[in-house]
Design a protein around this motif. Structure first.
Motif: not given
Length: 135
Positions: A13-14, A43-45, A68-71, A74-75
């Motif tokens: 994710a970038e 999008q990664a989520i 990236g924090g939200e991703l 989520f993980i």
């Protein structure tokens, strides 16, 4: 050239397309891997909502359309067993969502391909040890 005999799945994710492509090229030279690309945390989520079978996620922090924090949240909130590498120019301490997560890998921008390879190699090695039951 795959140097360890394993086949992997990576999610990158970038938001910077050139940097994302550089990551893909660098990792494909070293690992036998299917690499899925996302241009934002959201999008990664969306990818992870459909498929969680990844060995690691490599993510920028500051991206429009989901950080990236939200991703990472989520993980962790969904207990998805994927190793996470944060690649950012920010200091890790700036982002409270990562506090207390000792299994998080952090890669300071800018990182050259040798450093990227080393961090990814260590991350997937830890993942393999965990899957085999070792800690």
């Amino acid at each position: 050239m795959n140097t360890d005999g394993h086949s992997y799945r990576f999610l990158i994710a970038e938001d910077d397309k050139d940097l994302r492509e550089l990551f893909v090229q660098s990792l494909e030279m070293v690992f036998s891997a299917e690499i899925i690309e996302a241009s934002s945390g959201q999008q990664a989520i969306e990818v992870l909502k459909k498929d969680t079978d990844f060995d690691l996620v490599l993510s920028d922090y500051n991206m429009p359309g989901g950080t990236g924090g939200e991703l990472f949240s989520f993980i962790t909130n969904n207990r998805i067993p994927i190793r996470f590498i944060l690649h950012t120019s920010d200091k890790l301490q700036q982002h409270v969502e990562f506090n207390g997560h000792t299994d998080l890998c952090y890669l300071q921008k800018p990182a050259d391909s040798a450093k990227l390879e080393a961090v990814v190699r260590e991350t997937v090695a830890r993942s393999l040890r965990t899957k085999k039951g070792a800690v």
